[in-house]
Write a protein that holds these residues in place. Structure first.
Motif, short mmCIF file in Angstrom:
data_model
loop_
_atom_site.label_atom_id
_atom_site.label_comp_id
_atom_site.label_asym_id
_atom_site.label_seq_id
_atom_site.Cartn_x
_atom_site.Cartn_y
_atom_site.Cartn_z
N CYS A 1 0.84 -1.20 0.00
CA CYS A 1 0.00 0.00 0.00
C CYS A 1 0.88 1.24 0.00
N LEU A 2 0.88 1.94 -1.14
CA LEU A 2 1.71 3.14 -1.23
C LEU A 2 1.09 4.31 -0.48
N CYS A 3 -0.22 4.40 -0.49
CA CYS A 3 -0.88 5.52 0.20
C CYS A 3 -0.51 5.56 1.68
N GLY B 1 -5.24 0.04 2.47
CA GLY B 1 -6.46 0.02 1.66
C GLY B 1 -7.51 1.05 2.05
N THR B 2 -7.14 2.00 2.89
CA THR B 2 -8.16 2.95 3.35
C THR B 2 -8.18 4.25 2.55
N GLN B 3 -7.28 4.38 1.57
CA GLN B 3 -7.34 5.60 0.75
C GLN B 3 -7.81 5.31 -0.67
N CYS B 4 -6.89 5.01 -1.58
CA CYS B 4 -7.34 4.81 -2.96
C CYS B 4 -7.95 3.43 -3.17
N GLY B 5 -7.59 2.49 -2.32
CA GLY B 5 -8.17 1.16 -2.42
C GLY B 5 -7.54 0.25 -3.46
N LYS B 6 -6.55 0.76 -4.21
CA LYS B 6 -5.94 -0.05 -5.28
C LYS B 6 -5.19 -1.26 -4.75
N CYS B 7 -4.73 -1.16 -3.52
CA CYS B 7 -3.92 -2.23 -2.95
C CYS B 7 -4.77 -3.34 -2.33
FE1 FES Z 1 -3.35 1.31 -0.46
FE2 FES Z 1 -3.87 3.45 -1.93
S1 FES Z 1 -2.29 1.99 -2.19
S2 FES Z 1 -4.96 2.73 -0.21
#
Ligand code: FES
Length: 56
Positions: free
Chosen positions: A4-6, A35-41
């Motif tokens: 998760c980069l966010c 996973g709590t921001q963009c959700g891509k992960c």
């Molecule tokens: Fe995990 Fe965006 S990469 S929430």
């Protein structure tokens, strides 16, 4: 490796959280914020969670 980069969460941190008591993706998400921001992960984070739980 970053999952998760966010939130800057690595697969190692996810494993660690599970060893310390998290027993579902929901627990991991609450503990680490993965996973709590963009959700891509989310799908990768879920996979790491599943794989780690399967090895316990
Ligand atoms: Fe995990 Fe965006 S990469 S929430």
């Amino acid at each position: 490796m970053y999952v998760c980069l966010c939130q800057g969460v690595t697969d190692g941190q996810i494993r660690e959280a599970i060893y310390e008591g998290c027993c579902s993706y929901r627990d991991v998400r609450q503990a680490l914020g993965v996973g709590t921001q963009c959700g891509k992960c989310a799908s990768q984070a879920k996979q790491v969670t599943r794989e780690t739980l399967a090895k316990l």
